[in-house]
Design a protein around this motif. Structure first.
Motif, mmCIF file in Angstrom:
data_model
loop_
_atom_site.group_PDB
_atom_site.id
_atom_site.type_symbol
_atom_site.label_atom_id
_atom_site.label_comp_id
_atom_site.label_asym_id
_atom_site.label_seq_id
_atom_site.Cartn_x
_atom_site.Cartn_y
_atom_site.Cartn_z
ATOM 1 N N GLN A 33 -49.909 10.130 5.614
ATOM 2 C CA GLN A 33 -50.753 8.940 5.482
ATOM 3 C C GLN A 33 -50.038 7.684 5.994
ATOM 4 O O GLN A 33 -50.670 6.781 6.547
ATOM 5 N N THR A 34 -48.725 7.646 5.811
ATOM 6 C CA THR A 34 -47.958 6.483 6.288
ATOM 7 C C THR A 34 -47.907 6.470 7.810
ATOM 8 O O THR A 34 -48.051 5.412 8.439
ATOM 9 N N ALA A 37 -51.184 5.188 8.936
ATOM 10 C CA ALA A 37 -51.298 3.736 8.740
ATOM 11 C C ALA A 37 -50.511 2.976 9.805
ATOM 12 O O ALA A 37 -50.962 1.935 10.295
ATOM 13 N N LYS A 42 -52.031 -0.663 10.539
ATOM 14 C CA LYS A 42 -52.326 -1.182 9.198
ATOM 15 C C LYS A 42 -51.054 -1.423 8.391
ATOM 16 O O LYS A 42 -51.071 -2.131 7.402
ATOM 17 N N TYR A 43 -49.969 -0.783 8.794
ATOM 18 C CA TYR A 43 -48.725 -0.895 8.046
ATOM 19 C C TYR A 43 -47.559 -1.155 8.991
ATOM 20 O O TYR A 43 -47.417 -0.471 10.006
ATOM 21 N N SER A 44 -46.760 -2.143 8.642
ATOM 22 C CA SER A 44 -45.571 -2.469 9.424
ATOM 23 C C SER A 44 -44.387 -1.725 8.820
ATOM 24 O O SER A 44 -43.952 -2.056 7.714
ATOM 25 N N PRO A 45 -43.839 -0.735 9.531
ATOM 26 C CA PRO A 45 -42.759 0.054 8.927
ATOM 27 C C PRO A 45 -41.456 -0.729 8.866
ATOM 28 O O PRO A 45 -41.287 -1.729 9.575
ATOM 29 N N SER A 46 -40.540 -0.260 8.029
ATOM 30 C CA SER A 46 -39.213 -0.870 7.990
ATOM 31 C C SER A 46 -38.503 -0.588 9.308
ATOM 32 O O SER A 46 -38.895 0.313 10.059
#
Lengths: 72, 140
Positions: A33-34, A37, A42-46
């Motif tokens: 799911q990550t 994303a 939708k999600y800014s990863p580290s």
């Protein structure tokens, strides 16, 4: 809110033998799911996860993530 | 939908249903009496059992259907989602504490204090789990 960068993870997965999101997630150490994303912006990863993704594809970070030039 | 998100849905529905029943069925007309305090204790037992049983049954059901997902470790996005949900739950907790302090100043009864505390915890939990579900659905 849209992220100020795009990515080519979907294309790179396809070119890497149609790797699934789940396979990439397993290799990077995050959930399917990550990865979904991140792909969809939708999600800014580290920084660590971003480097791990690039490392899986054997590419530099800029080949995976591209900063949008018209964004501050 | 991940295993963790499914268990979050179970928690949200379980808390909403069980405490919804509690607040509807509570005998409000005896809240100012010792029996009103006893009713809180008596009703919290079945409510707690229902929530734990519902969550355990749901977790077992989904674990049997997809055993591999149970062992997937929480990653940075999920940790972020959980932290954001916990952060948002802080606000109803503070409001509930203030409501209880005001109730004490106005010398309400222990039954009122107890119910304000229960409502505070329930609202905070619903905000926490609800916010986490919202972020899960949105992606982050």
């Amino acid at each position: 809110m849209a992220l100020p960068f795009t990515n080519d993870i979907r294309t790179l997965r396809f070119l890497a033998g149609e790797m699934t999101q789940g396979d990439l997630g397993d290799r990077v150490g995050v959930t399917r799911q990550t990865i979904a994303a991140i792909e969809q912006g939708k999600y800014s990863p580290s920084l660590e996860v971003a480097f791990r993704i690039a490392h899986v594809f054997g590419k530099p970070l800029e080949a995976v993530f591209q900063w949008e030039t018209d964004t501050d | 939908m991940s295993f963790r998100e499914k268990t979050h849905w179970a928690a949200f529905i379980g808390i909403f249903a069980a405490f919804g029943w509690y607040f509807v069925a509570y005998p409000w007309h005896i809240i100012d009496t010792p029996a009103g305090v006893g009713a809180v204790a008596g009703m919290l037992v079945p409510v707690t059992i229902i929530i734990i049983a519902a969550m355990a049954a749901t977790a077992a059901f989904f674990a049997i259907r997809a055993p591999k997902e149970v062992y997937v470790k929480e990653d940075e996005r999920e940790r972020g989602i959980h932290l954001r949900g916990t952060h948002l739950a802080y606000y109803p907790l503070v409001l509930g504490c203030w409501a209880n302090m005001i109730a004490i100043f106005y010398r309400f009864t222990p039954g009122v204090y107890l119910n304000i505390l229960i409502a505070t915890v329930v609202l905070a939990e619903l905000v926490r789990v609800g916010a986490q579900l919202y972020y899960y659905r949105r992606g982050y």
